[in-house]
Design a protein around this motif. Structure first.
Motif, PDB file in Angstrom:
ATOM      1  N   PHE A  66       0.312  -1.089  -0.017  1.00 40.41           N
ATOM      2  CA  PHE A  66       0.026  -0.110   0.037  1.00 40.41           C
ATOM      3  C   PHE A  66       0.824   1.504  -0.184  1.00 40.41           C
ATOM      4  N   LYS A  67       0.196   2.190  -0.381  1.00 48.09           N
ATOM      5  CA  LYS A  67       1.091   3.742   0.222  1.00 48.09           C
ATOM      6  C   LYS A  67       0.705   4.184   1.378  1.00 48.09           C
ATOM      7  N   ALA A  68       1.535   4.402   1.869  1.00 50.46           N
ATOM      8  CA  ALA A  68       1.985   5.452   2.703  1.00 50.46           C
ATOM      9  C   ALA A  68       2.644   6.931   3.120  1.00 50.46           C
ATOM     10  N   THR A  69       2.418   7.861   3.278  1.00 51.84           N
ATOM     11  CA  THR A  69       2.834   9.306   2.934  1.00 51.84           C
ATOM     12  C   THR A  69       3.317   9.651   4.968  1.00 51.84           C
ATOM     13  N   THR A  70       2.207   8.787   5.929  1.00 50.29           N
ATOM     14  CA  THR A  70       2.117   9.590   7.353  1.00 50.29           C
ATOM     15  C   THR A  70       1.350   8.426   8.464  1.00 50.29           C
ATOM     16  N   PHE A  71       2.337   8.656   9.412  1.00 47.68           N
ATOM     17  CA  PHE A  71       2.811   7.313  10.171  1.00 47.68           C
ATOM     18  C   PHE A  71       0.924   6.783  10.313  1.00 47.68           C
ATOM     19  N   ASP A  72       0.666   7.824  10.482  1.00 49.94           N
ATOM     20  CA  ASP A  72      -1.069   7.573  10.827  1.00 49.94           C
ATOM     21  C   ASP A  72      -1.433   6.719   9.632  1.00 49.94           C
ATOM     22  N   GLU A  73      -1.387   6.924   8.227  1.00 49.15           N
ATOM     23  CA  GLU A  73      -2.059   6.133   7.094  1.00 49.15           C
ATOM     24  C   GLU A  73      -0.951   4.622   7.013  1.00 49.15           C
ATOM     25  N   LEU A  74      -0.151   4.889   7.479  1.00 48.50           N
ATOM     26  CA  LEU A  74       0.617   3.262   8.465  1.00 48.50           C
ATOM     27  C   LEU A  74       0.160   2.365   8.597  1.00 48.50           C
ATOM     28  N   PHE A  75      -0.079   3.275  10.185  1.00 46.05           N
ATOM     29  CA  PHE A  75      -1.085   2.153  11.466  1.00 46.05           C
ATOM     30  C   PHE A  75      -2.227   1.533  10.287  1.00 46.05           C
ATOM     31  N   GLU A  76      -3.022   2.952   9.675  1.00 51.20           N
ATOM     32  CA  GLU A  76      -4.467   2.130   9.646  1.00 51.20           C
ATOM     33  C   GLU A  76      -4.578   1.432   8.070  1.00 51.20           C
ATOM     34  N   LYS A  77      -2.990   1.270   7.386  1.00 48.00           N
ATOM     35  CA  LYS A  77      -2.901   0.237   6.401  1.00 48.00           C
ATOM     36  C   LYS A  77      -2.407  -0.913   6.747  1.00 48.00           C
ATOM     37  N   THR A  78      -1.609  -0.657   7.829  1.00 50.46           N
ATOM     38  CA  THR A  78      -1.331  -2.313   7.808  1.00 50.46           C
ATOM     39  C   THR A  78      -1.882  -2.747   8.759  1.00 50.46           C
ATOM     40  N   LYS A  79      -2.648  -1.932   9.508  1.00 51.48           N
ATOM     41  CA  LYS A  79      -4.228  -2.858  10.309  1.00 51.48           C
ATOM     42  C   LYS A  79      -5.047  -3.226   9.767  1.00 51.48           C
ATOM     43  N   GLN A 112       8.760   0.511  12.929  1.00 51.93           N
ATOM     44  CA  GLN A 112       8.624  -1.365  13.230  1.00 51.93           C
ATOM     45  C   GLN A 112       7.763  -0.470  14.627  1.00 51.93           C
ATOM     46  N   SER A 113       7.895   0.042  15.079  1.00 53.82           N
ATOM     47  CA  SER A 113       7.616   0.180  16.087  1.00 53.82           C
ATOM     48  C   SER A 113       6.336   1.080  15.906  1.00 53.82           C
ATOM     49  N   ILE A 114       5.022   1.286  14.999  1.00 53.69           N
ATOM     50  CA  ILE A 114       3.638   1.849  14.504  1.00 53.69           C
ATOM     51  C   ILE A 114       3.796   0.402  13.945  1.00 53.69           C
ATOM     52  N   MET A 115       4.402  -0.172  12.878  1.00 53.52           N
ATOM     53  CA  MET A 115       3.830  -1.894  12.513  1.00 53.52           C
ATOM     54  C   MET A 115       2.513  -2.680  13.224  1.00 53.52           C
ATOM     55  N   LYS A 116       4.089  -2.861  14.370  1.00 50.15           N
ATOM     56  CA  LYS A 116       3.555  -3.982  15.309  1.00 50.15           C
ATOM     57  C   LYS A 116       2.383  -3.338  16.322  1.00 50.15           C
ATOM     58  N   LYS A 117       2.543  -1.738  16.217  1.00 44.48           N
ATOM     59  CA  LYS A 117       1.481  -1.624  17.408  1.00 44.48           C
ATOM     60  C   LYS A 117      -0.078  -1.881  16.387  1.00 44.48           C
ATOM     61  N   ALA A 118      -0.490  -1.769  15.500  1.00 47.15           N
ATOM     62  CA  ALA A 118      -0.907  -2.236  13.903  1.00 47.15           C
ATOM     63  C   ALA A 118      -1.384  -3.511  14.315  1.00 47.15           C
ATOM     64  N   MET A 119      -0.402  -4.610  14.558  1.00 43.74           N
ATOM     65  CA  MET A 119      -0.713  -5.672  14.172  1.00 43.74           C
ATOM     66  C   MET A 119      -1.020  -6.201  15.912  1.00 43.74           C
ATOM     67  N   VAL A 120      -1.076  -5.482  16.247  1.00 40.67           N
ATOM     68  CA  VAL A 120      -1.237  -5.678  17.303  1.00 40.67           C
ATOM     69  C   VAL A 120      -3.066  -5.662  18.009  1.00 40.67           C
ATOM     70  N   GLU A 121      -3.105  -4.248  17.297  1.00 38.05           N
ATOM     71  CA  GLU A 121      -4.840  -4.173  17.386  1.00 38.05           C
ATOM     72  C   GLU A 121      -5.361  -4.691  16.648  1.00 38.05           C
ATOM     73  N   ARG A 122      -4.955  -5.469  15.083  1.00 37.97           N
ATOM     74  CA  ARG A 122      -6.072  -5.811  14.525  1.00 37.97           C
ATOM     75  C   ARG A 122      -5.822  -7.574  14.563  1.00 37.97           C
TER      76      ARG A 122
END
Length: 388
Positions: A66-79, A112-122
């Motif tokens: 996916f495309k991501a230009t902000t950390f919020d976008e990275l979190f939501e799309k990883t989730k 790494q930190s933000i994506m791990k949090k997104a995976m946990v939430e999912r």
């Protein structure tokens, strides 16, 4: 079986070798990009790719892109990715590596930190729990971001595929097994042709060549991380792939592979490594200088990784060394071919001849050149001529 997108990274400049290997295994290529090849394959393909591919460092299972230009976008799309399809409730998961090139998100630790949090939430939502023990199989995630395009993968390999298991002893500046295999594949050399490495070091070129001649799969005697992912890859896939690999081996093949080195310890290491690989009977190692290289055979190959002056005090010896390699040895062999990988910028100058082809290859972060001096083709064998 479900189809996956599988990504195999390789050295920049050697994508064609990677593509050929995957095609030879019978899988369909979906993309070829700088430093990686993507193909479609099922669970069995993951086992076959890990065991049979010679030129990749690892086999990655693509989870999403996916495309991501902000950390919020990275979190939501990883989730939003289907992590529950891959990671069971007790699985251990983390973002093992993140790299970013020409992208707005560039901090590996934050990614790494933000994506791990997104995976946990999912996974909390999917498994209806608030905490994960992470006490069973490992599921390391690898992320690459190029021009804001995020590619998310699971690493099925674990320890890098260049670690075949045979190289217990190494000399300084050894060439990796995967790079050695790829460079051999770039040449016209075949198992029934003469091959000499006059700077053999710990024996990697010779050992990889012998394994190719014997049709020995590079990963047949090692383990892989995804072998424990039984919900994704049945144990039978690994068993069948290993049995297939065993059936293909021909250790009775006749070879003429020789490795020389001036360093007595290097020659001893090379012999020990070849024995561990099971191909010591296919290679002749000897303590000998490059100036003493001679061979009565015709149409042979020199494939080598000479010193290139890693330390300042060594640089003064390089002109004479490359003059010897290009003139006093190769120059006398007439019908032979010469293939040299080196970071030494003046290699062509001192070898006394311009390469027919010169391919730039990045060996890690180091820029090297693969100088190619192909000799004449041998005459066709009588049987081949009669069949034409």
């Amino acid at each position: 079986m479900d189809l996956f997108e599988l990504i195999t990274p390789c050295h920049f400049g050697l994508e064609a070798m990677m593509k050929r290997e995957i095609t030879d295994l019978g899988y369909d290529i979906t993309a070829v990009e700088d430093g990686k090849v993507t193909f479609a394959g099922d669970a069995e393909a993951i086992a076959y790719a890990n065991i049979f591919l010679r030129t990749t460092e690892r086999v990655l299972l693509k989870v999403g892109e996916f495309k991501a230009t902000t950390f919020d976008e990275l979190f939501e799309k990883t989730k939003a990715l289907p992590w529950e399809r891959f990671i069971p409730q007790h699985g251990k998961f983390w973002v093992a590596k993140a790299n970013s090139v020409k992208s707005k998100l560039f901090s590996p630790s934050d990614i790494q930190s933000i994506m791990k949090k997104a995976m946990v939430e999912r996974l909390k939502e999917k498994y209806k729990v608030d905490w994960f023990p992470e006490d069973q199989e490992s599921y390391p995630v690898r992320v690459s971001i190029l021009k804001d395009r995020v590619t998310v993968c699971l690493d099925t390999t674990g320890v890098s595929l260049h670690k075949r298991g045979y190289r217990q002893n190494t000399t300084k500046a050894p060439i990796t097994e995967t790079l050695a295999a790829a460079l051999l594949m770039l040449t016209p050399w075949k198992g029934d042709r003469i091959l000499v490495d006059p700077f053999c070091g710990s024996g990697t070129f010779c050992i990889e060549a012998a394994m190719m001649a014997a049709n020995m799969a590079p990963g047949m005697h090692r383990s892989f991380l995804a072998e424990s992912w039984k919900h994704l890859i049945p144990e039978k896939c690994w068993k069948d792939a290993r049995e297939d690999a065993e059936d293909r081996v021909d250790l009775s093949v006749k070879t003429n592979i020789q490795g020389y080195d001036l360093d007595e310890e290097a020659v001893r290491f090379a012999r020990e490594n070849a024995k561990l690989a099971g191909v010591d009977h296919l290679i002749h190692f000897q303590q000998r200088s490059v100036a003493e290289l001679s061979h009565p055979g015709k149409y042979g190959f020199i494939v080598t990784n000479p010193p290139y002056g890693e330390r300042l005090e060594e640089k003064k010896d390089l002109p004479a060394l490359y003059e010897t390699l290009g003139g006093r040895t190769f120059g006398k062999l007439g019908t032979w071919s010469l293939y040299v990988i080196t970071a030494y910028e003046d290699a062509e100058r001192y070898m006394g001849r311009k390469a027919t082809k010169n391919r730039k290859i990045y060996n890690g972060m180091m820029k090297t050149y693969f100088y190619q001096y192909p000799g004449p083709k041998p005459p066709k064998k009588k049987k081949e001529q009669e069949e034409m």
